[in-house]
Design an enzyme around this catalytic site. Structure first.
Site, mmCIF file in Angstrom:
data_model
loop_
_atom_site.group_PDB
_atom_site.id
_atom_site.type_symbol
_atom_site.label_atom_id
_atom_site.label_comp_id
_atom_site.label_asym_id
_atom_site.label_seq_id
_atom_site.Cartn_x
_atom_site.Cartn_y
_atom_site.Cartn_z
ATOM 1 N N TYR A 151 -19.305 16.985 -16.190
ATOM 2 C CA TYR A 151 -20.032 16.485 -17.372
ATOM 3 C C TYR A 151 -20.681 17.654 -18.118
ATOM 4 O O TYR A 151 -20.594 17.746 -19.351
ATOM 5 C CB TYR A 151 -21.088 15.469 -16.921
ATOM 6 C CG TYR A 151 -22.046 15.022 -18.007
ATOM 7 C CD1 TYR A 151 -21.702 13.995 -18.888
ATOM 8 C CD2 TYR A 151 -23.294 15.618 -18.154
ATOM 9 C CE1 TYR A 151 -22.577 13.583 -19.886
ATOM 10 C CE2 TYR A 151 -24.176 15.210 -19.148
ATOM 11 C CZ TYR A 151 -23.808 14.193 -20.013
ATOM 12 O OH TYR A 151 -24.683 13.794 -20.998
ATOM 13 N N ILE A 183 -33.522 10.669 -21.225
ATOM 14 C CA ILE A 183 -33.849 9.523 -22.076
ATOM 15 C C ILE A 183 -33.703 8.314 -21.157
ATOM 16 O O ILE A 183 -32.586 7.919 -20.812
ATOM 17 C CB ILE A 183 -32.900 9.415 -23.290
ATOM 18 C CG1 ILE A 183 -32.793 10.758 -24.044
ATOM 19 C CG2 ILE A 183 -33.320 8.275 -24.215
ATOM 20 C CD1 ILE A 183 -34.089 11.300 -24.630
HETATM 21 N N1 NAP Z 1 -29.307 8.785 -21.539
HETATM 22 C C1 NAP Z 1 -29.635 10.046 -21.339
HETATM 23 O O1 NAP Z 1 -30.629 10.359 -20.674
HETATM 24 C C2 NAP Z 1 -28.818 11.156 -21.966
HETATM 25 C C3 NAP Z 1 -29.150 12.473 -21.644
HETATM 26 C C4 NAP Z 1 -28.417 13.514 -22.218
HETATM 27 C C5 NAP Z 1 -27.390 13.237 -23.103
HETATM 28 N N2 NAP Z 1 -27.085 11.943 -23.388
HETATM 29 C C6 NAP Z 1 -25.997 11.713 -24.340
HETATM 30 O O2 NAP Z 1 -26.436 10.816 -25.344
HETATM 31 C C7 NAP Z 1 -25.348 9.956 -25.738
HETATM 32 C C8 NAP Z 1 -25.755 8.498 -25.527
HETATM 33 O O3 NAP Z 1 -26.235 8.343 -24.210
HETATM 34 P P1 NAP Z 1 -26.341 6.899 -23.541
HETATM 35 O O4 NAP Z 1 -26.971 7.106 -22.209
HETATM 36 O O5 NAP Z 1 -26.930 5.969 -24.534
HETATM 37 O O6 NAP Z 1 -24.762 6.635 -23.384
HETATM 38 P P2 NAP Z 1 -23.982 5.496 -22.586
HETATM 39 O O7 NAP Z 1 -24.763 4.242 -22.620
HETATM 40 O O8 NAP Z 1 -23.579 6.029 -21.250
HETATM 41 O O9 NAP Z 1 -22.655 5.408 -23.476
HETATM 42 C C9 NAP Z 1 -22.718 5.143 -24.862
HETATM 43 C C10 NAP Z 1 -21.493 4.381 -25.288
HETATM 44 O O10 NAP Z 1 -20.330 5.205 -25.227
HETATM 45 C C11 NAP Z 1 -19.248 4.333 -25.371
HETATM 46 N N3 NAP Z 1 -18.033 4.844 -24.744
HETATM 47 C C12 NAP Z 1 -17.880 5.461 -23.562
HETATM 48 N N4 NAP Z 1 -16.576 5.664 -23.317
HETATM 49 C C13 NAP Z 1 -15.886 5.179 -24.384
HETATM 50 C C14 NAP Z 1 -14.513 5.094 -24.715
HETATM 51 N N5 NAP Z 1 -13.542 5.535 -23.901
HETATM 52 N N6 NAP Z 1 -14.182 4.519 -25.889
HETATM 53 C C15 NAP Z 1 -15.117 4.022 -26.706
HETATM 54 N N7 NAP Z 1 -16.434 4.068 -26.446
HETATM 55 C C16 NAP Z 1 -16.809 4.643 -25.280
HETATM 56 C C17 NAP Z 1 -19.635 3.017 -24.685
HETATM 57 O O11 NAP Z 1 -19.341 1.963 -25.612
HETATM 58 P P3 NAP Z 1 -19.009 0.454 -25.081
HETATM 59 O O12 NAP Z 1 -20.183 0.063 -24.243
HETATM 60 O O13 NAP Z 1 -18.887 -0.312 -26.353
HETATM 61 O O14 NAP Z 1 -17.728 0.548 -24.315
HETATM 62 C C18 NAP Z 1 -21.137 3.193 -24.427
HETATM 63 O O15 NAP Z 1 -21.896 2.057 -24.755
HETATM 64 C C19 NAP Z 1 -24.153 10.392 -24.895
HETATM 65 O O16 NAP Z 1 -23.405 11.337 -25.620
HETATM 66 C C20 NAP Z 1 -24.795 11.047 -23.696
HETATM 67 O O17 NAP Z 1 -23.952 11.977 -23.038
HETATM 68 C C21 NAP Z 1 -27.770 10.899 -22.840
#
Ligand code: NAP
Length: 238
Positions: A151, A183
């Site tokens: 990742y 987050i």
């Molecule tokens: N949460 C954290 O603490 C954190 C920390 C650092 C970075 N980030 C980054 O911030 C962003 C959002 O984080 P998050 O935690 O909210 O993300 P998440 O809930 O894990 O994923 C966001 C969305 O990505 C979509 N996705 C994943 N694979 C896909 C695919 N093959 N095709 C289409 N859609 C796909 C999914 O949509 P569907 O549900 O509609 O399938 C999912 O709802 C990401 O880039 C993550 O790496 C998050």
């Protein structure tokens, strides 16, 4: 500035951070298009909260589905002014156990999918003569995490993609990245709690704080490109 609402696509906007970004941009006067993969019901809820924003589905690990989605966006929504690449996958493995399939599972969406969305979005923006792209990377692309080597590599790739594309797509298009730290939603594992404890701000971030940073890049002076803002409570400084 065109005499209309700026059009933005937010990928992975059905839930969590993507949802907050879509809602924030809608509140701030953007015409938002919502991409989702599997979470159609959640995407419909976000659409309603964004004034009936159009929905677009694609599996972002497949380049042909990305291209089909952008064709549909062109026909049904119009050329994009802005693109927020938020969708990503996250898994945790000992690096000695990672298989080729585990590696491809992450990189096909986080890096390959992000690149081809940038490519399709940039083609539209070049036609418009202006545009802005924001890629959501991660603190994991800046600092190494031992159990998320694959990742971290994908998100470091997103950071370099951002920098290289900022040169390649100038002067019409800016390309910047927001790198979230922790987050939290309701998924605080002991490892995440350790990271929160190590965060100088002594708390997890909120999705809305990531959304505000995205909004900043979408409205910042166009002389700002190729930049990474960590929204991490100072964790990257430790
Ligand atoms: N949460 C954290 O603490 C954190 C920390 C650092 C970075 N980030 C980054 O911030 C962003 C959002 O984080 P998050 O935690 O909210 O993300 P998440 O809930 O894990 O994923 C966001 C969305 O990505 C979509 N996705 C994943 N694979 C896909 C695919 N093959 N095709 C289409 N859609 C796909 C999914 O949509 P569907 O549900 O509609 O399938 C999912 O709802 C990401 O880039 C993550 O790496 C998050």
């Amino acid at each position: 500035m065109p005499d209309r609402k700026l059009r933005v696509l937010v990928t992975g906007a059905a839930k969590r951070i993507g949802r907050a970004i879509a809602i924030e941009l809608s509140k701030r006067g953007f015409a938002v298009a919502i991409h989702y993969g599997e979470s159609e019901q959640n995407a419909r809820e976000v659409s309603a909260l964004c004034g009936g924003a159009p929905l677009f589905r694609a599996n972002l690990s497949k380049v042909d589905e990305i291209r089909q989605m952008f064709r549909q966006i062109r026909e049904e929504f119009g050329l994009l002014d802005c693109l927020v690449n938020n969708a990503a996958r996250f898994t945790q493995f000992d690096p000695l156990d990672i298989t080729e399939a585990d590696w491809d599972f992450i990189h096909s969406v986080n890096l390959k999918g992000t690149f081809f969305c940038c490519q399709e979005g940039a083609k539209m923006m070049k036609e418009m003569g202006a545009g802005r792209i924001v890629n959501i990377s991660s603190l994991g692309g800046i600092r190494p995490w031992a159990e998320n080597v694959h990742y971290c590599a994908s998100k470091a790739g997103v950071i370099m993609l951002t920098k290289a594309l900022s040169k390649a797509l100038a002067p019409e298009i800016t390309v910047n990245s927001v790198a979230p730290g922790v987050i939290a939603f309701n998924d605080v594992t002991p490892m995440v709690q350790k990271m929160i404890d190590a965060t100088p701000m002594k708390r997890a971030g909120a999705a809305e704080e990531v959304a505000e940073a995205v909004h900043y890049f979408l409205t910042a002076p166009k002389f700002i490109t190729g930049q990474i803002i960590a929204v991490d409570g100072g964790l990257s400084q430790r």
